[in-house]
Design a protein around this motif. Structure first.
Motif, mmCIF file in Angstrom:
data_model
loop_
_atom_site.group_PDB
_atom_site.id
_atom_site.type_symbol
_atom_site.label_atom_id
_atom_site.label_comp_id
_atom_site.label_asym_id
_atom_site.label_seq_id
_atom_site.Cartn_x
_atom_site.Cartn_y
_atom_site.Cartn_z
ATOM 1 N N THR A 291 0.846 -1.190 0.000
ATOM 2 C CA THR A 291 0.000 0.000 0.000
ATOM 3 C C THR A 291 0.880 1.238 0.000
ATOM 4 O O THR A 291 1.735 1.403 0.874
ATOM 5 C CB THR A 291 -0.931 0.026 1.217
ATOM 6 N N ILE A 292 0.688 2.092 -1.001
ATOM 7 C CA ILE A 292 1.430 3.349 -1.108
ATOM 8 C C ILE A 292 0.522 4.476 -0.646
ATOM 9 O O ILE A 292 -0.580 4.658 -1.180
ATOM 10 C CB ILE A 292 1.878 3.617 -2.551
ATOM 11 N N THR A 293 0.975 5.243 0.347
ATOM 12 C CA THR A 293 0.208 6.367 0.863
ATOM 13 C C THR A 293 0.893 7.673 0.480
ATOM 14 O O THR A 293 2.102 7.822 0.661
ATOM 15 C CB THR A 293 0.059 6.281 2.385
ATOM 16 N N ASP B 141 3.428 -1.414 4.059
ATOM 17 C CA ASP B 141 2.936 -0.060 3.841
ATOM 18 C C ASP B 141 4.129 0.859 3.601
ATOM 19 O O ASP B 141 5.100 0.834 4.366
ATOM 20 C CB ASP B 141 2.155 0.453 5.054
ATOM 21 N N VAL B 142 4.068 1.672 2.552
ATOM 22 C CA VAL B 142 5.135 2.620 2.251
ATOM 23 C C VAL B 142 4.516 3.972 1.947
ATOM 24 O O VAL B 142 3.298 4.095 1.746
ATOM 25 C CB VAL B 142 5.992 2.154 1.055
ATOM 26 N N THR B 143 5.346 5.006 1.919
ATOM 27 C CA THR B 143 4.876 6.355 1.633
ATOM 28 C C THR B 143 5.708 6.956 0.504
ATOM 29 O O THR B 143 6.826 6.511 0.229
ATOM 30 C CB THR B 143 4.985 7.262 2.866
ATOM 31 N N VAL C 240 2.873 -0.751 -15.167
ATOM 32 C CA VAL C 240 2.931 0.705 -15.244
ATOM 33 C C VAL C 240 1.503 1.220 -15.230
ATOM 34 O O VAL C 240 0.616 0.641 -15.868
ATOM 35 C CB VAL C 240 3.681 1.178 -16.515
ATOM 36 N N THR C 241 1.265 2.280 -14.469
ATOM 37 C CA THR C 241 -0.091 2.820 -14.368
ATOM 38 C C THR C 241 -0.042 4.292 -14.002
ATOM 39 O O THR C 241 0.891 4.755 -13.333
ATOM 40 C CB THR C 241 -0.916 2.050 -13.313
ATOM 41 N N ASP C 242 -1.037 5.029 -14.480
ATOM 42 C CA ASP C 242 -1.237 6.397 -14.006
ATOM 43 C C ASP C 242 -2.511 6.482 -13.172
ATOM 44 O O ASP C 242 -2.970 7.561 -12.827
ATOM 45 C CB ASP C 242 -1.295 7.386 -15.175
ATOM 46 N N ASP C 243 -3.060 5.328 -12.825
ATOM 47 C CA ASP C 243 -4.276 5.246 -12.026
ATOM 48 C C ASP C 243 -3.905 5.030 -10.558
ATOM 49 O O ASP C 243 -4.152 3.978 -9.981
ATOM 50 C CB ASP C 243 -5.168 4.113 -12.536
ATOM 51 N N TYR C 244 -3.272 6.047 -9.971
ATOM 52 C CA TYR C 244 -2.899 5.989 -8.553
ATOM 53 C C TYR C 244 -3.636 7.095 -7.815
ATOM 54 O O TYR C 244 -4.217 8.009 -8.419
ATOM 55 C CB TYR C 244 -1.382 6.136 -8.387
ATOM 56 N N ALA C 245 -3.625 7.010 -6.480
ATOM 57 C CA ALA C 245 -4.370 7.971 -5.664
ATOM 58 C C ALA C 245 -3.623 8.171 -4.342
ATOM 59 O O ALA C 245 -2.474 7.740 -4.193
ATOM 60 C CB ALA C 245 -5.787 7.464 -5.427
ATOM 61 N N THR C 246 -4.283 8.819 -3.380
ATOM 62 C CA THR C 246 -3.639 9.033 -2.085
ATOM 63 C C THR C 246 -3.352 7.711 -1.384
ATOM 64 O O THR C 246 -2.456 7.621 -0.561
ATOM 65 C CB THR C 246 -4.507 9.920 -1.185
ATOM 66 N N SER C 247 -4.125 6.688 -1.704
ATOM 67 C CA SER C 247 -3.856 5.333 -1.214
ATOM 68 C C SER C 247 -3.983 4.380 -2.397
ATOM 69 O O SER C 247 -5.053 4.281 -3.006
ATOM 70 C CB SER C 247 -4.844 4.942 -0.111
ATOM 71 N N THR C 248 -2.882 3.725 -2.730
ATOM 72 C CA THR C 248 -2.837 2.829 -3.887
ATOM 73 C C THR C 248 -2.405 1.450 -3.432
ATOM 74 O O THR C 248 -1.367 1.306 -2.784
ATOM 75 C CB THR C 248 -1.855 3.349 -4.953
ATOM 76 N N ASN C 249 -3.192 0.450 -3.765
ATOM 77 C CA ASN C 249 -2.876 -0.929 -3.400
ATOM 78 C C ASN C 249 -2.342 -1.681 -4.608
ATOM 79 O O ASN C 249 -2.949 -1.657 -5.679
ATOM 80 C CB ASN C 249 -4.112 -1.651 -2.860
ATOM 81 N N ILE C 250 -1.221 -2.341 -4.416
ATOM 82 C CA ILE C 250 -0.638 -3.218 -5.426
ATOM 83 C C ILE C 250 -0.742 -4.635 -4.888
ATOM 84 O O ILE C 250 -0.187 -4.939 -3.832
ATOM 85 C CB ILE C 250 0.831 -2.862 -5.696
ATOM 86 N N THR C 251 -1.446 -5.490 -5.583
ATOM 87 C CA THR C 251 -1.646 -6.856 -5.100
ATOM 88 C C THR C 251 -1.224 -7.868 -6.149
ATOM 89 O O THR C 251 -1.293 -7.601 -7.347
ATOM 90 C CB THR C 251 -3.123 -7.103 -4.731
#
Length: 280
Positions: free
Chosen positions: A10-12, A198-200, A48-59
């Motif tokens: 999870t990227i915050t 979890d990373v930022t 690769v994506t430009d569909d990220y937000a304030t909280s992005t989950n990579i699974t």
């Protein structure tokens, strides 16, 4: 068939960072680690994506495909035209036709590695692909992790490693493209033995962990850090996250100190990694 295991990062980010990244046209890139018995391999863009937000989950899940391709491994080349087959750890893809097609056999879960056995005299490019799910509403798809030469009458052994390199950059590069040098500041996230991290990210201060250990930036990752033993097992890494900031995206570097040069050199994704992920 062994039960599938899922993993998540999870990227915050703050509203300000998210807005600036979107406005300036940044993409989120991911690379996935893999060990191989064969040298000469090259890392590929996993997602690769430009569909990220304030909280992005990579699974992703420990579900794999083995593939062959007649495309050569060249800098910035894309590995396409692939023959891919669902495969489990412990199984073997036997290539028995000069087109690169074959059959999968063996006992699932009998080892921690995947084998591609070329019974023809024609060389191919080979590797493994893994499912990932990043963008909201996007279905999971298997994308190649790296590309390795598969010579005629030879075997390639692949051992997945649960380490993912993340980076933001404005460069537009497709998945399955050979990348030999990083094009942005990156964070190598180690999920060895765990299912979630979890990373930022901050556009001015770079990557950071969320309640995780940071390595000194001078302790650069060893490209051959996670070797596979003869049984195909991956050595565990006690460190949680390897972290190094090369500079904020798009910013110039006012000074190029020895530490900066060492860091930049470490970001080069060269053949020395001998089959492991391109590490920052």
């Amino acid at each position: 068939m062994p039960v599938s295991t899922s993993f998540e990062i999870t990227i915050t980010m703050s509203d300000d960072t998210t807005n600036r990244l979107v406005d300036e046209g940044f993409y989120l890139y991911g690379f996935k680690a893999v060990n191989s018995s064969t040298g000469g391999g090259k890392p590929l863009v996993w997602f690769v994506t430009d569909d990220y937000a304030t909280s992005t989950n990579i699974t992703w899940h420990d579900e794999y495909q083995a593939y062959t391709s007649r495309r050569e491994i060249i800098p910035q080349g894309t590995i396409s035209g692939i023959n891919s087959y669902d495969i489990a750890l412990g199984q073997t893809l036997t290539v028995d036709n000069i087109s690169g097609t074959g059959t999968v056999g063996g006992s699932p879960g009998s080892s921690r590695r995947i084998t591609v056995d070329n019974e023809t005299t024609r060389p191919f490019t080979s590797g493994i692909a893994q499912l990932n799910h990043v963008a909201a509403g996007q279905s999971a798809k298997a994308t190649p992790l790296a590309a390795f030469p598969l010579h005629g009458r030879n075997l390639d052994f692949f051992t997945p490693v649960e380490k993912v390199l993340l980076m933001f950059a404005t460069a537009v590069i497709e998945t399955s493209t050979v990348v030999e040098q990083a094009f942005g500041p990156g964070l190598l996230v180690d999920l060895t033995g765990v299912a979630q991290r979890d990373v930022t990210y901050d556009v001015d201060h770079g990557w950071g962990p969320d309640h995780a250990q940071l390595d000194d930036a001078r302790r650069l990752p060893d490209p051959a850090h996670a070797p596979a033993d003869p049984a195909g097992q991956v050595a565990a890494d006690p460190r949680v996250i390897r972290y190094i900031t090369i500079g904020a995206p798009g910013r110039a570097h006012p000074t190029r100190s020895v530490a900066w040069r060492r860091a930049r050199a470490a970001v080069r994704l060269r053949q020395q990694w001998k089959g492991t992920i391109p590490c920052p």
